[in-house]
Design a protein around this motif. Structure first.
Motif, PDB file in Angstrom:
ATOM      1  N   TYR A   1       0.853  -1.179   0.000  1.00  0.00           N
ATOM      2  CA  TYR A   1       0.000   0.000   0.000  1.00  0.00           C
ATOM      3  C   TYR A   1       0.888   1.227   0.000  1.00  0.00           C
ATOM      4  O   TYR A   1       1.779   1.357   0.843  1.00  0.00           O
ATOM      5  CB  TYR A   1      -0.940  -0.025   1.204  1.00  0.00           C
ATOM      6  CG  TYR A   1      -1.904  -1.174   1.080  1.00  0.00           C
ATOM      7  CD1 TYR A   1      -3.088  -1.011   0.390  1.00  0.00           C
ATOM      8  CD2 TYR A   1      -1.599  -2.434   1.580  1.00  0.00           C
ATOM      9  CE1 TYR A   1      -3.963  -2.068   0.218  1.00  0.00           C
ATOM     10  CE2 TYR A   1      -2.466  -3.500   1.419  1.00  0.00           C
ATOM     11  CZ  TYR A   1      -3.642  -3.304   0.738  1.00  0.00           C
ATOM     12  OH  TYR A   1      -4.497  -4.346   0.558  1.00  0.00           O
TER      13      TYR A   1
ATOM     14  N   ASN B   1       0.473   4.193   0.924  1.00  0.00           N
ATOM     15  CA  ASN B   1       0.458   5.120   2.050  1.00  0.00           C
ATOM     16  C   ASN B   1       0.851   4.465   3.377  1.00  0.00           C
ATOM     17  O   ASN B   1       0.702   5.072   4.427  1.00  0.00           O
ATOM     18  CB  ASN B   1      -0.887   5.833   2.158  1.00  0.00           C
ATOM     19  CG  ASN B   1      -2.034   4.914   2.524  1.00  0.00           C
ATOM     20  OD1 ASN B   1      -1.864   3.715   2.717  1.00  0.00           O
ATOM     21  ND2 ASN B   1      -3.222   5.475   2.613  1.00  0.00           N
TER      22      ASN B   1
ATOM     23  N   GLU C   1     -14.411   5.142   6.634  1.00  0.00           N
ATOM     24  CA  GLU C   1     -13.807   5.030   5.307  1.00  0.00           C
ATOM     25  C   GLU C   1     -12.433   4.418   5.524  1.00  0.00           C
ATOM     26  O   GLU C   1     -11.732   4.793   6.462  1.00  0.00           O
ATOM     27  CB  GLU C   1     -13.649   6.404   4.653  1.00  0.00           C
ATOM     28  CG  GLU C   1     -14.948   7.114   4.341  1.00  0.00           C
ATOM     29  CD  GLU C   1     -15.693   6.502   3.169  1.00  0.00           C
ATOM     30  OE1 GLU C   1     -15.041   5.963   2.257  1.00  0.00           O
ATOM     31  OE2 GLU C   1     -16.927   6.575   3.166  1.00  0.00           O
TER      32      GLU C   1
ATOM     33  N   ARG D   1      -8.842   3.586   3.422  1.00  0.00           N
ATOM     34  CA  ARG D   1      -8.040   3.704   2.208  1.00  0.00           C
ATOM     35  C   ARG D   1      -6.622   3.286   2.568  1.00  0.00           C
ATOM     36  O   ARG D   1      -5.995   3.876   3.451  1.00  0.00           O
ATOM     37  CB  ARG D   1      -7.992   5.133   1.661  1.00  0.00           C
ATOM     38  CG  ARG D   1      -9.327   5.742   1.295  1.00  0.00           C
ATOM     39  CD  ARG D   1      -9.984   5.061   0.098  1.00  0.00           C
ATOM     40  NE  ARG D   1     -11.124   5.803  -0.366  1.00  0.00           N
ATOM     41  CZ  ARG D   1     -12.300   5.856   0.238  1.00  0.00           C
ATOM     42  NH1 ARG D   1     -12.500   5.212   1.364  1.00  0.00           N
ATOM     43  NH2 ARG D   1     -13.292   6.560  -0.264  1.00  0.00           N
ATOM     44  N   GLY D   2      -6.149   2.262   1.905  1.00  0.00           N
ATOM     45  CA  GLY D   2      -4.794   1.799   2.169  1.00  0.00           C
ATOM     46  C   GLY D   2      -4.628   1.376   3.614  1.00  0.00           C
ATOM     47  O   GLY D   2      -5.350   0.509   4.099  1.00  0.00           O
ATOM     48  N   SER D   3      -3.720   2.015   4.314  1.00  0.00           N
ATOM     49  CA  SER D   3      -3.409   1.670   5.701  1.00  0.00           C
ATOM     50  C   SER D   3      -4.204   2.483   6.717  1.00  0.00           C
ATOM     51  O   SER D   3      -3.962   2.373   7.914  1.00  0.00           O
ATOM     52  CB  SER D   3      -1.912   1.893   5.948  1.00  0.00           C
ATOM     53  OG  SER D   3      -1.157   1.074   5.094  1.00  0.00           O
TER      54      SER D   3
ATOM     55  N   ASP E   1      -9.346  10.067  -0.914  1.00  0.00           N
ATOM     56  CA  ASP E   1      -9.120   9.308  -2.137  1.00  0.00           C
ATOM     57  C   ASP E   1      -7.742   9.567  -2.744  1.00  0.00           C
ATOM     58  O   ASP E   1      -7.170   8.699  -3.384  1.00  0.00           O
ATOM     59  CB  ASP E   1     -10.198   9.587  -3.166  1.00  0.00           C
ATOM     60  CG  ASP E   1     -11.545   8.984  -2.770  1.00  0.00           C
ATOM     61  OD1 ASP E   1     -11.565   8.029  -1.961  1.00  0.00           O
ATOM     62  OD2 ASP E   1     -12.583   9.466  -3.269  1.00  0.00           O
TER      63      ASP E   1
ATOM     64  N   TYR F   1      -4.584   7.842  -0.608  1.00  0.00           N
ATOM     65  CA  TYR F   1      -4.427   6.394  -0.793  1.00  0.00           C
ATOM     66  C   TYR F   1      -3.280   6.064  -1.647  1.00  0.00           C
ATOM     67  O   TYR F   1      -2.785   6.132  -2.528  1.00  0.00           O
ATOM     68  CB  TYR F   1      -5.742   5.842  -1.332  1.00  0.00           C
ATOM     69  CG  TYR F   1      -5.764   4.375  -1.595  1.00  0.00           C
ATOM     70  CD1 TYR F   1      -5.454   3.456  -0.610  1.00  0.00           C
ATOM     71  CD2 TYR F   1      -6.130   3.883  -2.838  1.00  0.00           C
ATOM     72  CE1 TYR F   1      -5.513   2.103  -0.839  1.00  0.00           C
ATOM     73  CE2 TYR F   1      -6.192   2.544  -3.083  1.00  0.00           C
ATOM     74  CZ  TYR F   1      -5.890   1.651  -2.077  1.00  0.00           C
ATOM     75  OH  TYR F   1      -5.954   0.314  -2.313  1.00  0.00           O
TER      76      TYR F   1
END
Length: 134
Positions: free
Chosen positions: A25, A27, A107, A109-111, A131, A134
């Motif tokens: 990922y 981030n 929400e 996103r990634g980590s 968004d 990410y």
């Protein structure tokens, strides 16, 4: 080991390495506080940032970012850890986390998990930045 066996072995190794790389990922190296910088960079006024313990959500770390007089919880999960990876994946699939048994929408996103967006007047601008984070 003959040439064909060596080729198959090396090919399998390269394929496995490539697929393992696909699960990283972008981030994962960032800190929760870095999200405030991203918000400011994208034109969202940040009124303050304070550290939060990650333990209530079994995250690595956390912080509260104040936007439009409301705090958004930003929690980091280290996706290089198998336990943390499973935990954040489950949260992302469910789209919620629990505080004393009460579900709250999030929400992921990634980590990172973001909590407290639903009542923020700048929710849509914050999600736009999430968004990009990410």
């Amino acid at each position: 080991m003959n040439g064909r066996t060596l080729f198959v072995t090396v090919s399998a190794f390269v394929c496995a390495a490539f697929l393992a790389g696909c699960t990283t990922y972008d981030n994962n190296y960032l800190r929760p506080e870095d999200f405030a910088v991203y918000l400011e960079r994208e034109g969202v006024k940040v009124e303050g940032v304070r550290p939060l313990p990650g333990e209530p959500f079994r995250a690595t770390s956390g912080c509260a970012v104040k936007v439009a007089d409301c705090e958004v919880g930003v929690y980091k999960y280290d996706r290089s850890s198998t336990v943390q990876e499973k935990r954040v994946k489950k949260i992302a699939e469910e789209g919620r986390t629990y505080i004393q048994g009460i579900p709250f929408p999030v929400e992921v996103r990634g980590s990172f998990m973001f909590l407290g967006l639903e009542k923020n007047p700048q929710k849509h601008q914050i999600i736009r930045v999430i968004d990009k984070f990410y």
